[in-house]
Scaffold this motif. Sequence first.
Motif, PDB file in Angstrom:
ATOM      1  N   SER A 189     126.487  37.945  16.617  1.00  0.00           N
ATOM      2  CA  SER A 189     125.130  38.482  16.517  1.00  0.00           C
ATOM      3  C   SER A 189     124.078  37.457  16.939  1.00  0.00           C
ATOM      4  CB  SER A 189     124.855  38.967  15.091  1.00  0.00           C
ATOM      5  OG  SER A 189     125.026  37.919  14.166  1.00  0.00           O
ATOM      6  N   ASP A 190     124.283  36.176  16.616  1.00  0.00           N
ATOM      7  CA  ASP A 190     123.277  35.180  17.001  1.00  0.00           C
ATOM      8  C   ASP A 190     123.249  34.988  18.511  1.00  0.00           C
ATOM      9  OD1 ASP A 190     125.808  33.989  16.947  1.00  0.00           O
ATOM     10  OD2 ASP A 190     125.038  32.022  16.368  1.00  0.00           O
ATOM     11  N   TRP A 191     124.406  35.069  19.161  1.00  0.00           N
ATOM     12  CA  TRP A 191     124.447  34.969  20.622  1.00  0.00           C
ATOM     13  C   TRP A 191     123.751  36.176  21.247  1.00  0.00           C
ATOM     14  CZ3 TRP A 191     125.935  37.434  25.032  1.00  0.00           C
ATOM     15  CH2 TRP A 191     126.066  36.660  26.181  1.00  0.00           C
ATOM     16  N   ALA A 192     123.999  37.353  20.691  1.00  0.00           N
ATOM     17  CA  ALA A 192     123.360  38.564  21.208  1.00  0.00           C
ATOM     18  C   ALA A 192     121.848  38.493  21.052  1.00  0.00           C
ATOM     19  CB  ALA A 192     123.906  39.789  20.483  1.00  0.00           C
ATOM     20  N   ALA A 193     121.380  37.985  19.924  1.00  0.00           N
ATOM     21  CA  ALA A 193     119.936  37.877  19.705  1.00  0.00           C
ATOM     22  C   ALA A 193     119.304  36.928  20.716  1.00  0.00           C
ATOM     23  CB  ALA A 193     119.663  37.398  18.278  1.00  0.00           C
TER      24      ALA A 193
ATOM     25  N   ARG B 130     121.189  47.136  19.615  1.00  0.00           N
ATOM     26  CA  ARG B 130     120.048  46.386  19.076  1.00  0.00           C
ATOM     27  C   ARG B 130     120.129  46.260  17.560  1.00  0.00           C
ATOM     28  NH1 ARG B 130     115.829  45.105  22.289  1.00  0.00           N
ATOM     29  NH2 ARG B 130     115.764  46.034  24.370  1.00  0.00           N
ATOM     30  N   TYR B 131     120.685  47.253  16.919  1.00  0.00           N
ATOM     31  CA  TYR B 131     120.753  47.264  15.448  1.00  0.00           C
ATOM     32  C   TYR B 131     122.199  47.530  15.029  1.00  0.00           C
ATOM     33  CZ  TYR B 131     115.899  48.173  16.627  1.00  0.00           C
ATOM     34  OH  TYR B 131     114.650  48.123  17.190  1.00  0.00           O
ATOM     35  N   ALA B 132     123.049  46.561  15.265  1.00  0.00           N
ATOM     36  CA  ALA B 132     124.483  46.758  15.066  1.00  0.00           C
ATOM     37  C   ALA B 132     124.965  46.333  13.697  1.00  0.00           C
ATOM     38  CB  ALA B 132     125.246  45.975  16.136  1.00  0.00           C
TER      39      ALA B 132
ATOM     40  N   HIS C  62     117.688  43.375   6.613  1.00  0.00           N
ATOM     41  CA  HIS C  62     117.542  42.974   8.014  1.00  0.00           C
ATOM     42  C   HIS C  62     118.775  43.423   8.794  1.00  0.00           C
ATOM     43  CE1 HIS C  62     114.180  40.375   6.823  1.00  0.00           C
ATOM     44  NE2 HIS C  62     114.945  39.993   5.818  1.00  0.00           N
ATOM     45  N   MET C  63     118.575  43.694  10.094  1.00  0.00           N
ATOM     46  CA  MET C  63     119.692  44.052  10.967  1.00  0.00           C
ATOM     47  C   MET C  63     119.744  43.121  12.164  1.00  0.00           C
ATOM     48  SD  MET C  63     120.048  48.197  10.826  1.00  0.00           S
ATOM     49  CE  MET C  63     121.798  48.078  11.234  1.00  0.00           C
ATOM     50  N   GLN C  64     120.951  42.962  12.716  1.00  0.00           N
ATOM     51  CA  GLN C  64     121.180  42.012  13.792  1.00  0.00           C
ATOM     52  C   GLN C  64     121.828  42.724  14.981  1.00  0.00           C
ATOM     53  OE1 GLN C  64     123.807  39.571  11.463  1.00  0.00           O
ATOM     54  NE2 GLN C  64     122.172  38.225  10.763  1.00  0.00           N
ATOM     55  N   PRO C  65     121.618  42.209  16.202  1.00  0.00           N
ATOM     56  CA  PRO C  65     122.170  42.866  17.393  1.00  0.00           C
ATOM     57  C   PRO C  65     123.607  42.434  17.691  1.00  0.00           C
ATOM     58  CG  PRO C  65     120.832  41.015  18.057  1.00  0.00           C
ATOM     59  CD  PRO C  65     120.751  41.073  16.548  1.00  0.00           C
TER      60      PRO C  65
END
Length: 329
Positions: A234-238, A276-278, A180-183
């Motif tokens: 990453s959770d804030w960005a998502a 988007r996929y950082a 999985h990837m996160q933003p």
Amino acid sequence: MKPSLAIIGAGLAGLTLARELSEQAEISLFEKARGLGGRMSTRRNATHQWDHGAQFFTARSKAFQSQLAPFIEAGNVVEWQPNIITLSPSDKPFKRPWFEPHYVAAPGMNFLLKAMSGELNIQLSTRVETVTRAQDKWQLFDEHAQLLGEYDWVVSSAPLPQTQALLPKALLGDDLAQYHMQPCYALLLTVDDAELPHWDAAKVNHSAIRWISFNHRLPGRNAKAGTVVVHTRSDWAAEHLEDDQEQVKQILLNTFCELTQVIPEAITLAQLHRWRYALSAEVIEPESEFILNVEQKLAACGDWCLGGRVEAAFASAHQLAGALRKVLA
């Protein structure tokens, strides 16, 4: 005759794979961006530059240390010894020690990839849109349905979502499902160095922001051109990925100023970049450092196989190269 091999993506993983298999195959690399970089990208304007992806990397394995050695000797890679602190909105900052060498490429993070590219056959600004089977060859097409070439083997070193879209799921099964990837957002600022705190970088806790770096203080940069790179959690960005981008930028600007005590008037330029996929989610027990289907002559590698980090991109490609050498011989 050597087999032909197409590598999709010319980041660290793709370049590592191409360099290690250059004796075993005729290799073509396809990169959708205008230049080399991936997570090691560097953005520039007429006067400033920002390493808006990876800010540094470590070299914990002997294989990666060996890979870096000639680039360190040539000055393309330099050890970074910053004054780094830990920040939070409510607690006093404190110095953050590092217990292993940290490196940056100079004079920009993408210069390591430029140095690695050498005589490799790389087609920039070329997006591979589809991969299809035609008899005993794989055909690659761009977004205009133009044929890019026919190859015996195809390897995707692109980010996970692009790899999932490109490589036939029927052939790879559920091998990609565990990854999985996160933003992440990157806020890029220009600020006069005299207006900035004395420290060079900060790990931030309890905030939308997780990292601040005064980019111009990295080795090999223009120390007079004050640049700042801010990365979010990453959770804030998502949570805010599809929000109005001007509002996101303003929230992060306000947060940055509150954390650093930099006055808003000192900021002369602010840009927002949405990755988007950082970041690669940590893989607890990865089944493999790469994906390989020998029968179908398909493979995939990248930092997402090993939970992120620059060195993970090298490790995934290095392990895949070792496996492919056995079947390409």
